[in-house]
Design an enzyme around this catalytic site. Structure first.
Site, mmCIF file in Angstrom:
data_model
loop_
_atom_site.group_PDB
_atom_site.id
_atom_site.type_symbol
_atom_site.label_atom_id
_atom_site.label_comp_id
_atom_site.label_asym_id
_atom_site.label_seq_id
_atom_site.Cartn_x
_atom_site.Cartn_y
_atom_site.Cartn_z
ATOM 1 N N SER A 114 0.897 -1.119 0.061
ATOM 2 C CA SER A 114 0.031 0.030 0.040
ATOM 3 C C SER A 114 0.972 0.961 0.022
ATOM 4 C CB SER A 114 -0.959 0.088 1.139
ATOM 5 O OG SER A 114 -0.370 -0.489 2.338
ATOM 6 N N HIS A 154 -2.254 -8.937 1.580
ATOM 7 C CA HIS A 154 -1.818 -7.775 2.153
ATOM 8 C C HIS A 154 -3.092 -7.513 3.216
ATOM 9 C CE1 HIS A 154 0.114 -3.975 3.174
ATOM 10 N NE2 HIS A 154 -0.414 -3.280 2.227
ATOM 11 N N HIS A 188 5.435 -13.467 6.625
ATOM 12 C CA HIS A 188 5.606 -11.755 6.189
ATOM 13 C C HIS A 188 6.841 -11.811 5.239
ATOM 14 C CE1 HIS A 188 6.173 -7.743 6.834
ATOM 15 N NE2 HIS A 188 4.822 -7.634 7.129
ATOM 16 N N ARG A 247 3.344 -6.286 16.504
ATOM 17 C CA ARG A 247 1.854 -5.652 16.319
ATOM 18 C C ARG A 247 1.048 -6.768 16.814
ATOM 19 N NH1 ARG A 247 1.910 -3.634 10.418
ATOM 20 N NH2 ARG A 247 2.672 -5.596 10.326
ATOM 21 N N ASP A 256 -2.352 -9.420 11.092
ATOM 22 C CA ASP A 256 -3.585 -9.590 10.682
ATOM 23 C C ASP A 256 -4.202 -10.649 11.657
ATOM 24 O OD1 ASP A 256 -3.956 -7.430 9.135
ATOM 25 O OD2 ASP A 256 -3.020 -8.658 7.275
HETATM 26 N N1 NMX Z 1 0.402 -20.064 4.616
HETATM 27 C C1 NMX Z 1 1.012 -21.067 3.491
HETATM 28 N N2 NMX Z 1 1.941 -20.703 2.666
HETATM 29 C C2 NMX Z 1 2.641 -19.781 3.031
HETATM 30 C C3 NMX Z 1 2.403 -18.806 4.064
HETATM 31 C C4 NMX Z 1 1.185 -19.015 4.993
HETATM 32 N N3 NMX Z 1 1.071 -18.289 5.674
HETATM 33 N N4 NMX Z 1 3.362 -17.706 4.076
HETATM 34 C C5 NMX Z 1 3.930 -18.155 3.003
HETATM 35 N N5 NMX Z 1 3.884 -19.279 2.291
HETATM 36 C C6 NMX Z 1 4.140 -19.487 0.864
HETATM 37 C C7 NMX Z 1 4.047 -18.617 0.030
HETATM 38 O O1 NMX Z 1 2.832 -18.842 -0.680
HETATM 39 C C8 NMX Z 1 5.257 -19.281 -1.014
HETATM 40 O O2 NMX Z 1 4.563 -20.255 -1.738
HETATM 41 P P1 NMX Z 1 4.799 -20.476 -3.139
HETATM 42 O O3 NMX Z 1 6.448 -20.603 -3.420
HETATM 43 O O4 NMX Z 1 4.320 -21.865 -3.763
HETATM 44 O O5 NMX Z 1 4.161 -19.248 -3.886
HETATM 45 C C9 NMX Z 1 6.213 -19.767 -0.097
HETATM 46 O O6 NMX Z 1 5.509 -20.022 1.060
HETATM 47 C C10 NMX Z 1 7.141 -18.643 0.251
HETATM 48 O O7 NMX Z 1 6.780 -17.392 0.758
HETATM 49 P P2 NMX Z 1 7.888 -16.517 1.396
HETATM 50 O O8 NMX Z 1 9.007 -15.888 1.115
HETATM 51 O O9 NMX Z 1 7.690 -17.080 2.831
HETATM 52 O O10 NMX Z 1 6.526 -15.100 1.748
HETATM 53 P P3 NMX Z 1 6.294 -14.042 0.836
HETATM 54 O O11 NMX Z 1 7.262 -12.981 1.052
HETATM 55 O O12 NMX Z 1 6.377 -14.436 -0.662
HETATM 56 O O13 NMX Z 1 4.908 -13.595 1.011
HETATM 57 C C11 NMX Z 1 3.098 -13.028 2.469
HETATM 58 C C12 NMX Z 1 4.640 -12.968 2.045
HETATM 59 C C13 NMX Z 1 2.693 -12.320 3.869
HETATM 60 C C14 NMX Z 1 2.318 -12.687 1.482
HETATM 61 C C15 NMX Z 1 2.887 -14.614 2.898
HETATM 62 O O14 NMX Z 1 3.415 -15.147 4.053
HETATM 63 C C16 NMX Z 1 1.194 -14.858 3.150
HETATM 64 O O15 NMX Z 1 0.885 -15.230 1.902
HETATM 65 N N6 NMX Z 1 0.960 -15.055 4.283
HETATM 66 C C17 NMX Z 1 -0.740 -15.287 4.308
HETATM 67 C C18 NMX Z 1 -1.328 -13.920 4.161
HETATM 68 C C19 NMX Z 1 -1.280 -12.704 5.136
HETATM 69 O O16 NMX Z 1 -1.064 -13.087 6.356
HETATM 70 N N7 NMX Z 1 -1.006 -11.613 4.636
HETATM 71 C C20 NMX Z 1 -0.682 -10.460 5.603
HETATM 72 C C21 NMX Z 1 0.650 -9.956 5.658
HETATM 73 C C22 NMX Z 1 0.574 -8.809 6.607
HETATM 74 N N8 NMX Z 1 0.163 -7.540 6.134
HETATM 75 O O17 NMX Z 1 -0.910 -6.970 6.957
HETATM 76 O O18 NMX Z 1 -0.002 -7.139 4.853
HETATM 77 C C1 MLT Z 2 2.180 -3.907 6.399
HETATM 78 O O1 MLT Z 2 1.819 -3.723 7.601
HETATM 79 O O2 MLT Z 2 2.039 -3.264 5.441
HETATM 80 C C2 MLT Z 2 2.321 -5.560 6.224
HETATM 81 O O3 MLT Z 2 2.844 -6.035 7.381
HETATM 82 C C3 MLT Z 2 2.851 -5.888 4.788
HETATM 83 C C4 MLT Z 2 4.439 -5.609 4.744
HETATM 84 O O4 MLT Z 2 4.983 -4.643 5.573
HETATM 85 O O5 MLT Z 2 5.017 -5.900 3.744
#
Ligand code: NMX
Ligand code: MLT
Length: 425
Positions: free
Chosen positions: A233, A263, A309, A318, A364
């Site tokens: 964002s 996100h 994350h 947080r 979250d």
């Molecule tokens: N559950 C299942 N699989 C996961 C998760 C999870 N919570 N976190 C990461 N992975 C998978 C990810 O999808 C990826 O799979 P693939 O290679 O098949 O595409 C693999 O693990 C490697 O990902 P990472 O390098 O660990 O994480 P990345 O930096 O790419 O993504 C997030 C970070 C936050 C997008 C990811 O952890 C996620 O999708 N989490 C669940 C959604 C979430 O809680 N998002 C909120 C983040 C905070 N916010 O407020 O924005």
């Molecule tokens: C945020 O607060 O924006 C989330 O934790 C996602 C991030 O920092 O990448």
């Protein structure tokens, strides 16, 4: 002139000079390398953005202008705004003045409500929020002054003016959307004397006058306000703003990124996941049931929302702040109990999946359960709550960027065949 404006007139020119001298002296030094995997991997770990408002070390979590989040939990959102912009916490007079400045600008115009009322009734609350911000663009002080030929050195002053107006209107806009979209009755008017957290609590019309809920609203806004420059964002908004599209355009655009499940929408998804658990097991599940449910989610090819994350490699501070709030005020609530039980189980499961780099909860994972406890059960609204807070980080980052005279953001892209040639070299 507001005390904030006076303070920034003192702070920004000095910082701008220091940055210019710093870049002049060290401009050719290398600060990051980019591998092919990073270019194809969402630029993870590439250090190429400047953000002076806050930083997120993977092993510590959010630090705002040198102060760790744990030391900011009891601050008002307005204190955070002052800190993000000036680098210092305000004294009592400065804080009162800022609350007054924001109070003066309260009042979402009627044309916004008329437009939102005309939208299809099932529009997502985030669509309503984003549209509401965008249609107020006609009032942008930045665009007006730009069209009148304002000098570049004044851009930040006009951006600050837009920021203050948006800080004043965001809680009212969000609360009005909540009441309209979920049939809660008449909108509740803002109070110019209330801080953002108290006013939001009041205008939502939930847990009326409840000091706990007011405390939660303040904490919620403070925690979600800023998270350095690279989150979807803030980064999206800063790119838009770098083209000198004003804060109305850039905030609306950036906040749309929060609507994605990877996100901000994760808070909505996370609460949905927890409620599914409660329904399946007819109440708070045992740890064994939870483990089974987590594996089922993973085996279905889904992410466990609220966990993982892109930067953090520890439990998000947080999340800890919200968990402690819940333990203090609602320890027996079944939804909150499930959230804390999930925390005991999910990281141990995710650690067994090699590709997941961070098995720990992010913000979250807990926020929805606290909102639910106070009667905000419509979880499609949760991303709007995140947005009210993130507007603070986005707007303050834009004010700083314009004050420092940063240019348009425009990194270089290449097609795959050119990367192939580069790799061969
Ligand atoms: N559950 C299942 N699989 C996961 C998760 C999870 N919570 N976190 C990461 N992975 C998978 C990810 O999808 C990826 O799979 P693939 O290679 O098949 O595409 C693999 O693990 C490697 O990902 P990472 O390098 O660990 O994480 P990345 O930096 O790419 O993504 C997030 C970070 C936050 C997008 C990811 O952890 C996620 O999708 N989490 C669940 C959604 C979430 O809680 N998002 C909120 C983040 C905070 N916010 O407020 O924005
Ligand atoms: C945020 O607060 O924006 C989330 O934790 C996602 C991030 O920092 O990448």
């Amino acid at each position: 002139m507001s005390k904030l404006l006076t303070k920034l007139e003192e702070v920004f020119p000095k910082q701008k000079k220091e940055i210019a001298a710093f870049v002049k002296e060290h401009g050719d030094k290398e600060v990051s390398k980019v591998t092919l995997a990073q270019a194809y991997g969402g630029m993870r770990g590439v250090t190429g953005i400047v953000c002076d408002t806050s930083v997120v070390p993977p092993d510590k979590g959010l630090i705002i202008r040198g102060i760790e989040l744990d030391n900011l939990r009891d601050k008002l959102p307005e204190e955070i705004i002052w800190l993000l912009l000036t680098g210092e916490l305000p004294n009592k007079e400065e804080l009162d003045d800022l609350i007054k400045e924001i109070g003066k600008r309260k009042g979402v115009p009627d044309y916004v409500w008329t437009t939102l009322e005309a939208l299809p009734k099932d529009s997502h609350p985030m669509v309503m929020l984003s549209a509401g911000i965008l249609i107020m663009q006609r009032e942008s002080a930045f665009t007006q002054k730009y069209n009148e030929g304002s000098g570049k050195d004044e851009y930040w002053v006009h951006t600050l003016e837009d920021a203050l107006t948006l800080f004043a209107r965001m809680p009212e806009l969000a609360a009005g959307i909540y009441r309209m979209r979920f049939n809660k009755g008449e909108r509740i008017k803002p109070n110019p004397d209330f801080d953002m957290g108290k006013d939001l609590a009041n205008m939502l019309g939930l847990a009326a006058g409840d000091e706990e809920f007011i405390k939660l609203m303040r904490l919620y806004i403070t925690l979600h306000s800023d998270h350095e420059g690279g989150n979807v964002s803030a980064f999206a908004a800063s790119i838009i703003n770098s083209a000198l599209a004003d804060l109305y355009y850039s905030l609306s655009g950036g906040l749309n990124g929060l609507a994605g499940p990877l996100h901000g929408l994760a808070n909505q998804e996370c609460l949905g996941w927890v409620l599914d658990l409660l329904e399946r097991y007819h109440g708070a599940p045992t740890e064994e049931e939870l483990e089974k449910f987590t594996w089922e989610t993973l085996q279905a090819g889904k992410v466990v929302p609220g966990y993982g994350h892109a930067v953090l490699r520890i439990t998000d501070p947080r999340f800890n702040a919200l968990l402690e709030f819940g333990k203090q005020y609602m320890p027996e609530d079944p939804v909150f109990l499930t959230v804390s039980r999930v925390f005991n189980v999910v990281p141990e499961v995710l650690k067994q999946v090699k590709k997941i780099k961070d098995p720990w909860p992010n913000v979250d994972a807990a926020s929805g359960s606290l909102l639910y406890h106070y009667g905000m059960t419509e979880f499609s609204f949760y991303t709007v709550m995140f947005s009210i807070a993130r507007a603070i980080g986005i707007a303050t980052q834009s004010v700083v960027a314009r004050a420092m005279g940063f240019p348009i953001t425009r990194p270089k892209s290449l097609p795959t065949e050119d990367f192939a040639k580069l790799v061969k070299k």
